[in-house]
Enzyme design. Structure first.
Site, PDB file in Angstrom:
ATOM      1  N   GLU A 227       0.891  -1.169   0.000  1.00 33.18           N
ATOM      2  CA  GLU A 227       0.000   0.000   0.000  1.00 33.18           C
ATOM      3  C   GLU A 227       0.920   1.208   0.000  1.00 33.18           C
ATOM      4  O   GLU A 227       1.728   1.376   0.915  1.00 33.18           O
ATOM      5  CB  GLU A 227      -0.907  -0.053   1.229  1.00 33.18           C
ATOM      6  N   CYS A 264      -2.162   8.163   4.798  1.00 29.23           N
ATOM      7  CA  CYS A 264      -2.246   7.682   3.402  1.00 29.23           C
ATOM      8  C   CYS A 264      -3.434   8.312   2.694  1.00 29.23           C
ATOM      9  O   CYS A 264      -3.476   8.386   1.477  1.00 29.23           O
ATOM     10  CB  CYS A 264      -2.449   6.171   3.320  1.00 29.23           C
TER      11      CYS A 264
END
Lengths: 492, 492
Positions: A227, A264
């Site tokens: 990720e 994120c």
């Protein structure tokens, strides 16, 4: 001595021990794995002021944030444990004909030892005892965590908690291995070791892509789920802006500076139509941001990186300053900022679409609706895309909405993308380069799926079948029996 | 002219058209996709003597086999359609709190246009209108099939059937594209095209691995599922051999020569303990195989390949002939053969573990039980592993059985691995090099999963949600609502 280098022999030994830990986990059915996971949650839940203190020192994250994240981590282990216990991820399927001609039974088992690289920005929830470790153990995989260099002592303390829980359960310590070391070679050798069967990573594009490439160029390629963050575009659509330009500025700023922008899902780029509403919005940003004090980032390296990337972006042609947070004399603090460019500059300069990890926003102004679509089309895969919109906006922008579904893992209507719920319905993933495999998520119980593979047993004696597939259905899980869901026993 | 070369511009156009076909499919809910799939099944089901005749000419497969395979193909479309209709693969998850604070809904949607490379050995079931195409359409993905050069006319006729069904449904022809061409570059350019989002392949290791590498080294890597066959080890264990050595020889030979040995699940290597029982078994093989007439392979290239690989193996040190099928003067026919080697030679020569595609068996004789384990450990990933065993054998060989689970997708107790049921419980896959991703299957409705990705909608207006996630649950599918399975409406 906490940090050390590792020889190839030592790494080989670690992999072999982890493989033996995996063999132990393979003997546990889903109920037993759930029990072990709750024991780990219990250990993490214990009040531990020393841990929080060490984490505070290592990460510069605020006390409240760390306490909340620790609670989230406990919750994460329990949620995943409960999901594993339901048998949802075993996906038991039995096709057993009455005439005895066919007896075919399938379930999901763990891939093997998994190497986990945690994130700098979540020392608890996405690091040593974080979501990747919990989902791998939930899948029945042993785990080797390479400690994040940004919080090695915190990591060490979390590893001890896991080992305590393993001991309480009666599991060998090799189910979980904690490795400390600075060199790239350590990670590289682990990912390339033949006994390692999968990799999970949360962090930068550069780091994630390098590990992915290592995994895919092994003689036997393995799944690498990385990720790698994203800019999380926010489309501020006209009807919404007419109604909410000013209040929205407040909402946007607080999401942008949350945790010093170190998420994120930070809303790094906002796209809107040029005009009076955008003007109002920008004035709102200016006044909101001027109240925001400078804050500390995770560590000096992240701050330096933030300042360099922000400077690179702001020095591009056609980029103007809109708003700045409070200034400071202290060089170790990050100052929030929002800049603006036009769609024309943006579309001609890929640099402007890159993530600046920190409290930094870029507004892309478009002159018409078609340009919104062109800008969206220019983005690579994203974790999230937000529509700051009314229903009328969505109605009149169907093409934009359809395209957005191809570009991200999570679509928001109003609200802000920061805040990732640990729920079944969350998708924390997205097309490359947000992640290396858009078919999986790294948050929510479904994260377990990354580490599972199906195995079929044909005409296999009942005694030797895994519990998930036995005639008696001892775990009382839902199974797809001859195309129907059932908890019933198989009568043979 | 059926075969042609393609320019980069033409390939670009094909990809763009397929992308537009994908956008059409995205508008269809799972019920509608199931309807379309049944229409395709209807078209294939129509009696079509010309098709069977062309397939017979192109593949040299027997009439009965082709008729059976065509029926299997129809069944495959219907099974996958029915599975898609249940909503199983939509995996709808809704987390909706009563206080309205949280509204998060997730479902699976298609990845995008998929390129399919069919298998030579199944002109219907695993080629143009085969399992990969059916599972991609089931997932809501448009498909580009590169016709297999071994049966181009058959492929063309199947493509026409699909197009007829698309027309009946009212779908654009771009949902399915059929491409004919001989060059490697054609496949390469398709796999590398930015609009292509996944690849499915069935065939040789060389072909599959090349496509996998192309997919992983794109600027944006994409999933490439390649099923590359295997040697499907059969472990003939002592107690079983004592009881069944002779009858087992008959069973083994008939599985080995089935379809001239042209199955991915052909039992190419048999491992047993040396001794009197193995001697009896080998005598059985000799007498059984001596009755087997030579048969035609799919095409001259496959025969030449078979003969070359078989010769390479038989020329290795320590390899002896055990049994041969009937000989022939006709050079275009394949003669079955079984050879033997010892575990020592086998373990020191990786060449002996390679697949020989055709009616060719190799017996590996071991001198004790520990050697069985060592031989199993030497194998790479397999589609299947068969235990010709009694329950007592399994009981006393637990380590062998545990290790076998790590090495294959399907474990058989007695019986033979040829024969792959199109069922939920089938696993047609396995660790590398059997496939490039052990987490998926290419047979059975679960094959659909390869082409799906989850997307979450947060606080999204009900009107604009996909049907799978709407409050009303219009498709009446099972959904995981606040952690409980339910078909109920959401009351807001």
């Amino acid at each position: 001595m906490m940090r050390k280098e590792w020889t190839a022999n030592e790494i080989d030994l670690i992999a072999q021990q982890s493989e033996s830990g995996f063999r132990f986990l393979q003997q546990l059915n889903s109920d037993e794995r759930a029990k072990l996971m709750h024991l780990i949650a219990d250990e993490i839940e214990v009040l531990d002021e020393a841990l929080i203190e060490v984490a505070e020192q290592e990460t510069a994250l605020a006390l409240g944030r760390l306490q909340g994240e620790k609670a989230r981590t406990v919750n994460q282990w329990r949620r995943y444990a409960n999901a594993v216990k339901t048998g949802l991820y075993s996906e038991a399927r039995l096709d057993v004909s009455e005439d005895g001609q066919m007896d075919l039974r399938k379930y999901n088992k763990g891939l093997g030892p998994v190497v986990v690289f945690g994130a700098s920005n979540f020392p608890f929830a996405f690091s040593t005892a974080g979501g990747d470790t919990a989902s791998a153990i939930g899948a029945g995989c042993s785990v080797i965590v390479k400690a994040h260099p940004g919080h090695v002592y915190t990591s060490q303390m979390m590893a001890e908690k896991i080992h305590r829980a393993l001991e309480k359960y009666g599991a060998p310590k090799d189910v979980f291995t904690h490795v400390i070391g600075d060199s790239f070679e350590l990670g590289q050798r682990l990912v390339q070791h033949p006994l390692i069967k999968a990799v999970a990573f949360t962090g930068s594009f550069k780091g994630g892509k390098a590990l992915f490439d290592l995994g895919q160029t092994r003689p036997d390629p393995i799944p690498v789920f990385a990720e790698m963050g994203s800019v999380n575009p926010v489309f501020a659509l006209p009807d919404f802006m007419t109604q909410h330009a000013e209040t929205f500025a407040k909402q946007y700023v607080s999401s942008l500076v949350l945790g010093t922008g170190q998420f994120c899902t930070n809303p790094g780029i906002l796209i809107a139509l040029a005009g009076q509403d955008l003007q109002l919005f920008k004035e709102g940003l200016k006044s909101e941001l001027s109240e925001i004090p400078p804050t500390k980032m995770l560590h000096a390296g992240i701050l330096a990186n933030f300042q360099q990337l922000a400077t690179e972006v702001t020095q591009q042609e056609g980029v103007q300053l809109i708003a700045k947070g409070k200034g400071t004399d202290q060089t170790e603090l990050a100052q929030a900022a929002i800049y603006e460019t036009s769609s024309t500059y943006f579309l001609n300069n890929p640099k402007l679409a890159e993530e600046v990890f920190g409290p930094f926003g870029l507004i892309v102004s478009c002159s018409n609706k078609q340009e919104l679509l062109t800008v969206l089309n220019a983005f690579g895969g994203q974790l999230t895309i937000t529509f700051s919109a009314t229903e009328q906006d969505i109605e009149s922008q169907q093409e934009l909405f359809q395209l957005a579904q191809e570009k991200c893992g999570r679509l928001l209507f109003q609200g802000m993308p920061t805040g990732v719920e640990v729920q079944y319905a969350i998708q924390h993933g997205g097309p490359f380069p947000a992640t290396t495999d858009t078919r999986f998520t790294s948050v929510g119980p479904d994260a377990v799926k990354r580490f599972l593979r199906p195995v079929s047993f044909q005409n296999w004696p009942n005694t030797f079948l895994p519990d998930e597939l036995k005639n008696e259905n001892p775990l009382q899980i839902d199974r797809l029996v001859n195309q129907q869901w059932s908890k019933n026993k198989i009568i043979k």
